[in-house]
Scaffold this motif. Structure first.
Motif, PDB file in Angstrom:
ATOM      1  N   GLY A 284      62.299  -7.207 107.846  1.00  0.00           N
ATOM      2  CA  GLY A 284      61.866  -5.906 107.337  1.00  0.00           C
ATOM      3  C   GLY A 284      61.650  -4.857 108.410  1.00  0.00           C
ATOM      4  N   GLN A 285      61.761  -5.245 109.680  1.00  0.00           N
ATOM      5  CA  GLN A 285      61.578  -4.290 110.775  1.00  0.00           C
ATOM      6  C   GLN A 285      62.948  -3.795 111.271  1.00  0.00           C
ATOM      7  OE1 GLN A 285      58.325  -3.332 111.510  1.00  0.00           O
ATOM      8  NE2 GLN A 285      58.040  -4.611 109.695  1.00  0.00           N
ATOM      9  N   ASN A 286      62.920  -2.936 112.283  1.00  0.00           N
ATOM     10  CA  ASN A 286      64.156  -2.405 112.891  1.00  0.00           C
ATOM     11  C   ASN A 286      65.017  -1.644 111.880  1.00  0.00           C
ATOM     12  OD1 ASN A 286      65.876  -2.230 115.314  1.00  0.00           O
ATOM     13  ND2 ASN A 286      67.325  -3.431 114.124  1.00  0.00           N
ATOM     14  N   LEU A 287      64.388  -1.076 110.847  1.00  0.00           N
ATOM     15  CA  LEU A 287      65.136  -0.407 109.778  1.00  0.00           C
ATOM     16  C   LEU A 287      65.751   0.889 110.287  1.00  0.00           C
ATOM     17  CD1 LEU A 287      65.909  -0.307 106.765  1.00  0.00           C
ATOM     18  CD2 LEU A 287      63.750   0.886 106.357  1.00  0.00           C
ATOM     19  N   GLU A 288      67.059   1.027 110.077  1.00  0.00           N
ATOM     20  CA  GLU A 288      67.785   2.222 110.489  1.00  0.00           C
ATOM     21  C   GLU A 288      68.489   2.854 109.292  1.00  0.00           C
ATOM     22  OE1 GLU A 288      69.827   2.398 114.392  1.00  0.00           O
ATOM     23  OE2 GLU A 288      69.795   0.208 114.276  1.00  0.00           O
ATOM     24  N   ASN A 289      68.853   4.105 109.431  1.00  0.00           N
ATOM     25  CA  ASN A 289      69.682   4.805 108.457  1.00  0.00           C
ATOM     26  C   ASN A 289      70.338   5.965 109.201  1.00  0.00           C
ATOM     27  OD1 ASN A 289      70.847   5.799 106.042  1.00  0.00           O
ATOM     28  ND2 ASN A 289      69.024   5.273 104.855  1.00  0.00           N
ATOM     29  N   PRO A 382      70.538   7.207 115.439  1.00  0.00           N
ATOM     30  CA  PRO A 382      69.181   7.719 115.629  1.00  0.00           C
ATOM     31  C   PRO A 382      68.300   6.719 116.383  1.00  0.00           C
ATOM     32  CG  PRO A 382      69.455   6.902 113.403  1.00  0.00           C
ATOM     33  CD  PRO A 382      70.816   6.869 114.042  1.00  0.00           C
ATOM     34  N   GLN A 383      67.296   7.230 117.030  1.00  0.00           N
ATOM     35  CA  GLN A 383      66.379   6.365 117.782  1.00  0.00           C
ATOM     36  C   GLN A 383      65.187   5.906 116.947  1.00  0.00           C
ATOM     37  OE1 GLN A 383      65.227   8.057 121.550  1.00  0.00           O
ATOM     38  NE2 GLN A 383      67.343   8.350 122.223  1.00  0.00           N
ATOM     39  N   SER A 384      64.855   6.643 115.903  1.00  0.00           N
ATOM     40  CA  SER A 384      63.690   6.305 115.080  1.00  0.00           C
ATOM     41  C   SER A 384      63.961   5.037 114.274  1.00  0.00           C
ATOM     42  CB  SER A 384      63.363   7.460 114.135  1.00  0.00           C
ATOM     43  OG  SER A 384      63.130   8.652 114.852  1.00  0.00           O
ATOM     44  N   ARG A 385      62.901   4.246 114.069  1.00  0.00           N
ATOM     45  CA  ARG A 385      62.990   2.999 113.319  1.00  0.00           C
ATOM     46  C   ARG A 385      61.909   2.970 112.243  1.00  0.00           C
ATOM     47  NH1 ARG A 385      66.676   3.220 116.089  1.00  0.00           N
ATOM     48  NH2 ARG A 385      67.685   1.642 117.394  1.00  0.00           N
ATOM     49  N   GLY A 386      62.219   2.271 111.161  1.00  0.00           N
ATOM     50  CA  GLY A 386      61.266   2.155 110.070  1.00  0.00           C
ATOM     51  C   GLY A 386      61.067   0.714 109.657  1.00  0.00           C
ATOM     52  N   LEU A 406      63.085  11.153 112.146  1.00  0.00           N
ATOM     53  CA  LEU A 406      62.677  12.198 113.093  1.00  0.00           C
ATOM     54  C   LEU A 406      61.341  11.890 113.765  1.00  0.00           C
ATOM     55  CD1 LEU A 406      63.760  15.548 111.394  1.00  0.00           C
ATOM     56  CD2 LEU A 406      65.118  13.780 112.517  1.00  0.00           C
ATOM     57  N   LYS A 407      60.963  10.633 113.796  1.00  0.00           N
ATOM     58  CA  LYS A 407      59.765  10.265 114.554  1.00  0.00           C
ATOM     59  C   LYS A 407      59.971  10.527 116.041  1.00  0.00           C
ATOM     60  CE  LYS A 407      56.895   6.299 115.852  1.00  0.00           C
ATOM     61  NZ  LYS A 407      56.664   4.841 115.686  1.00  0.00           N
ATOM     62  N   GLU A 408      61.148  10.173 116.537  1.00  0.00           N
ATOM     63  CA  GLU A 408      61.431  10.308 117.962  1.00  0.00           C
ATOM     64  C   GLU A 408      61.892  11.733 118.276  1.00  0.00           C
ATOM     65  OE1 GLU A 408      60.641   8.024 120.008  1.00  0.00           O
ATOM     66  OE2 GLU A 408      60.161   6.551 118.433  1.00  0.00           O
ATOM     67  N   ARG A 409      61.403  12.263 119.367  1.00  0.00           N
ATOM     68  CA  ARG A 409      61.722  13.638 119.752  1.00  0.00           C
ATOM     69  C   ARG A 409      63.218  13.844 119.936  1.00  0.00           C
ATOM     70  NH1 ARG A 409      60.955  18.849 119.005  1.00  0.00           N
ATOM     71  NH2 ARG A 409      61.377  20.123 120.865  1.00  0.00           N
ATOM     72  N   ASP A 411      65.642  12.550 118.287  1.00  0.00           N
ATOM     73  CA  ASP A 411      66.258  12.757 116.974  1.00  0.00           C
ATOM     74  C   ASP A 411      66.014  14.180 116.482  1.00  0.00           C
ATOM     75  OD1 ASP A 411      67.010  10.140 117.100  1.00  0.00           O
ATOM     76  OD2 ASP A 411      65.593   9.408 115.597  1.00  0.00           O
ATOM     77  N   GLN A 412      64.829  14.701 116.730  1.00  0.00           N
ATOM     78  CA  GLN A 412      64.539  16.093 116.361  1.00  0.00           C
ATOM     79  C   GLN A 412      65.480  17.044 117.093  1.00  0.00           C
ATOM     80  OE1 GLN A 412      60.356  16.835 117.098  1.00  0.00           O
ATOM     81  NE2 GLN A 412      59.750  14.900 116.158  1.00  0.00           N
ATOM     82  N   LEU A 413      65.623  16.809 118.398  1.00  0.00           N
ATOM     83  CA  LEU A 413      66.500  17.672 119.196  1.00  0.00           C
ATOM     84  C   LEU A 413      67.945  17.563 118.728  1.00  0.00           C
ATOM     85  CD1 LEU A 413      65.021  17.046 122.759  1.00  0.00           C
ATOM     86  CD2 LEU A 413      64.749  19.090 121.345  1.00  0.00           C
ATOM     87  N   ASP A 414      68.376  16.344 118.375  1.00  0.00           N
ATOM     88  CA  ASP A 414      69.755  16.168 117.921  1.00  0.00           C
ATOM     89  C   ASP A 414      70.008  16.874 116.594  1.00  0.00           C
ATOM     90  OD1 ASP A 414      71.002  14.841 119.981  1.00  0.00           O
ATOM     91  OD2 ASP A 414      70.448  12.849 119.287  1.00  0.00           O
ATOM     92  N   MET A 415      69.022  16.931 115.716  1.00  0.00           N
ATOM     93  CA  MET A 415      69.212  17.660 114.457  1.00  0.00           C
ATOM     94  C   MET A 415      69.300  19.163 114.727  1.00  0.00           C
ATOM     95  SD  MET A 415      69.602  15.467 112.071  1.00  0.00           S
ATOM     96  CE  MET A 415      69.794  16.747 110.844  1.00  0.00           C
TER      97      MET A 415
END
Length: 529
Positions: A284-289, A382-386, A406-409, A411-415
Motif C-alpha cells: 500500500g506504500q510507494n503509491l504513484e500516479n 513525479p517525486q511525490s508518493r502516497g 504536489l507534496k514535493e517542491r 513536482d510543483q515547479l514541474d507543473m
C-alpha cells in the motif's frame, strides 16, 4: 475443474495475458475470476464512446482519491474497470511502452532481467503493429496496435507548432527514442477497441483447461501458515489452488486484497481486527500516479472538431462506425501527443502531452464539449508518493487512497514549467489565426504563484496508479521479487502495475501487458523469448 493449478484474480490486462499464456500448456489448469461482467457492449467496442464508458458506474469501482492534502483537500475520481478486460475496457486506448531508461532504471535497482533489452522481446511478442514487424516492433501478436489517422487539421497544426518550438519528432516513439512530438498509437483494431479480453482471453476460452467465472468478487486470500492455499469469495465460497494464486486485480485491487488477507503493516491490520499473516510494511506504500492539468483555448467552432459533433454529425459518426467500423467513431480523439522535458536538467522526458482538437468540461457529472482545443499535461515521473490503506475490514468498503500530489517542491515547479511550456507551444506561428483566448487557466495568471494556485485546484490524474506492491530484490525494500512472488509467502504472486518499482513514462496498459507476458514465461519455466 475441481482444483485448478492456478487461480488468477482479475481479468484485466495482466489476468487475460496470464490466463491465455499459461493454458497454452495443455496440462496446466487455470481458473480466472473477474468481479465485473461482460465487455460485449457497443459503448466499450466503439473507441469514440469513451465519455459514455467513463460515466457508466456499473463498469468501474467508483473510487476517489483524497482528500489530497497538497491540493486544498481536493477529491479526485479514479477510474479502474470492473468488467472483462478490466481497465483496458474503459481506458483511452493510448499505447505507450514507456521510455527505455525506465526499464534500465528498474534493472539498475538489482532487478535482473528487467532492462530495456530484456523486456523488448515481450513488447514485440504481445503486439501486432499496423506498420509491420521490425527489430523493435511485433507483427503477429494478439494485441492490435495502430497509429492514429489524426485527420483533423488541428493535429497537423499541433505537430508543426511543436517543431517550431524546437521539439523533435521521432519516427516511432515506442521503439526506444521517445522524446518529442508524435502521432498517437492506439489499441484499436478493425475500427474497434482491442482490449485484453478481445486480444488474449476470447481466443483461449475454448480450451478445456481454462475456466472463466465472472461476477464473482474475491475478498481474501486463504493461507495455510505462510503458504497460500486458495481464495474466498464474497458469498463465503472457498476455492483452492493446487499451485498458486495470482493477484492480477490492478494496483489498488491487489494491495487491498493483500491487506484484507493479513499481508501488510502489522499495526494497521491489528487496529482493524485483521489477523496478521505477514508484517510487510510496503504493501500500500510507494503509491504513484501521473498528475496533470488541461490547458484550454477557445477557437472558432468551424476550426475545431466540435463542428463535426452536432446532431447530424453524431448520427453520421454512429452509422459510419456501425456499418463500416470507420470514421470518427473509430477514433479515441487523443490522436497526437508528446514526451518532453520540463527543464534542461531532466535526464529524460518527464512530461507527457495529449492534444485534443476540441475542449471539454464536466457539467453535472457529464462530459460536454465546446469550441476550442486543449492540451493535457501530466508529470511522467513525479517525486511525490502516497498510500493505500483499508478503512475497515469490510471488503465492500473502498480503501483510502491518497496520492499526496504536489507534496514535493520539484513536482510543483514541474507543473508550473509545464504550463509555461504549453503556452509557448500555442504561441507558435502555426496557431496564428486559430487560437482564441486562453480559457483555463486565464492569460492573466502569469506569476509562478498564480499558476500554482490554479494548478492546485485543477489537478486530475491520467488514471495510472502504480507501485503499491512494488518489486524489489529484498523484502525490506518492496513486496514482490523479480518474478513477482510475494516475499515471505509461497504460492502467491502479484502481477500488474502495482509491481512497478518506478512508474513508467507514459500510459500503463502497454507495460502491464509486457509484465504479464514476462511472468507467464517465468511461471512456465521459460526464461527468455
Amino acid at each position: 475443474m475441481t482444483q485448478p493449478d492456478y487461480i488468477i484474480v482479475g481479468a484485466g490486462a495482466a489476468g487475460c495475458v496470464l490466463a491465455a499464456r499459461l493454458t497454452e500448456d495443455a496440462g496446466t489448469t487455470v481458473l480466472l475470476l473477474e468481479a465485473g461482467g461482460s465487455d460485449r457492449k457497443l459503448t466499450i467496442a466503439m473507441p469514440a464512446a469513451i465519455p459514455f464508458v467513463y460515466q457508466k458506474k456499473s463498469l468501474g469501482w467508483n473510487e476517489q482519491a483524497g482528500p489530497e492534502p497538497y491540493l486544498v483537500g481536493q477529491m479526485i475520481d479514479e477510474k479502474r474497470g470492473k468488467v472483462l478486460g478490466g481497465s483496458t475496457s474503459v481506458n483511452a486506448m493510448i499505447f505507450n511502452r514507456g521510455n527505455r531508461l525506465d526499464f534500465d532504471g528498474w534493472a539498475a535497482q538489482g532487478l535482473k532481467g528487467w532492462g530495456w533489452q530484456d523486456v523488448l522481446p515481450y513488447f514485440r511478442r504481445m503486439e501486432s503493429f499496423s506498420e509491420g514487424a521490425s527489430a523493435t516492433r511485433g507483427g503477429n501478436g494478439p494485441l492490435k496496435v495502430t497509429r492514429a489517422k489524426a485527420a483533423h487539421p488541428l493535429f497537423d497544426v499541433y505537430m508543426r507548432s511543436g517543431e517550431q518550438a524546437g521539439h523533435a519528432r521521432p519516427a516511432d516513439h515506442n521503439s526506444g527514442d521517445q522524446e518529442g512530438m508524435h502521432i498517437a498509437q492506439c489499441t484499436i483494431g478493425n475500427g474497434r477497441r482491442w482490449n485484453a479480453a478481445q486480444a488474449f482471453l476470447r481466443p483461449a476460452l475454448n480450451r478445456p483447461n481454462l475456466t472463466l467465472k465472472s461476477g464473482l468478487q474475491v475478498v481474501r486470500v486463504l493461507f495455510d501458515g505462510l503458504r497460500v492455499c486458495g481464495v474466498q469469495l464474497s458469498d463465503g465460497t472457498r476455492i483452492e489452488a493446487a499451485k498458486e494464486v495470482i493477484l492480477a486485480a490492478s494496483n489498488v485491487g491487489a494491495a487491498k486484497l493483500l491487506l484484507l488477507s493479513g499481508v501488510g503493516p502489522a499495526d494497521d491490520l491489528r487496529a482493524l481486527g485483521i489477523p496478521v499473516v505477514l508484517d510487510q510494511p510496503h504493501v500500500g506504500q510507494n503509491l504513484e500516479n501521473h498528475p496533470g492539468v488541461n490547458l484550454q483555448y477557445a477557437a472558432r467552432r468551424e476550426d475545431t472538431l466540435v463542428s463535426q459533433l452536432g446532431l447530424a454529425g453524431q448520427v453520421r459518426l454512429g452509422l459510419e462506425w456501425l456499418l463500416f467500423r470507420r470514421g470518427l467513431g473509430a477514433s479515441n480523439f487523443f490522436e497526437a501527443g508528446a514526451f518532453v522535458k520540463t527543464h534542461d536538467g531532466a535526464d529524460y522526458a518527464n512530461l507527457q502531452l495529449e492534444f485534443l482538437p476540441l475542449a471539454r468540461r464536466v457539467v453535472n457529472g457529464k462530459v460536454t464539449v465546446f469550441p476550442g482545443f486543449q492540451l493535457w499535461m501530466d508529470l511522467s515521473r513525479p517525486q511525490s508518493r502516497g498510500h493505500i490503506r483499508l478503512r475497515s475490514a469490510n471488503p465492500s468498503d473502498a480503501p483510502e487512497i491518497v496520492f499526496n500530489h504536489l507534496k514535493e517542491r520539484e513536482d510543483q515547479l514541474d507543473m508550473i514549467r509545464s504550463v509555461r511550456l504549453a503556452r509557448d507551444l500555442f504561441a507558435q506561428p502555426a496557431w496564428d489565426g486559430i487560437r482564441g483566448a486562453e480559457v483555463n487557466p486565464t492569460a492573466d495568471m502569469k506569476t509562478d504563484d498564480d499558476i500554482l494556485t490554479w494548478v492546485r485546484s485543477a489537478v486530475g490524474t491520467s488514471y495510472h496508479p502504480s507501485g503499491a506492491t512494488r518489486m524489489a530484490v529484498r523484502p525490506q525494500d518492496g513486496v514482490v521479487d523479480a518474478e513477482c512472488r510475494v516475499h515471505g509467502i509461497s504460492g502467491l504472486r502479484v502481477v500488474g502495475p502495482g509491481v512497478m518499482p518506478r512508474i513508467t513514462t507514459g500510459n500503463l496498459s502497454a507495460p502491464t501487458y509486457m509484465i504479464a507476458e514476462k511472468i507467464a514465461d517465468a511461471i512456465r519455466g521459460r526464461k527468455s523469448v
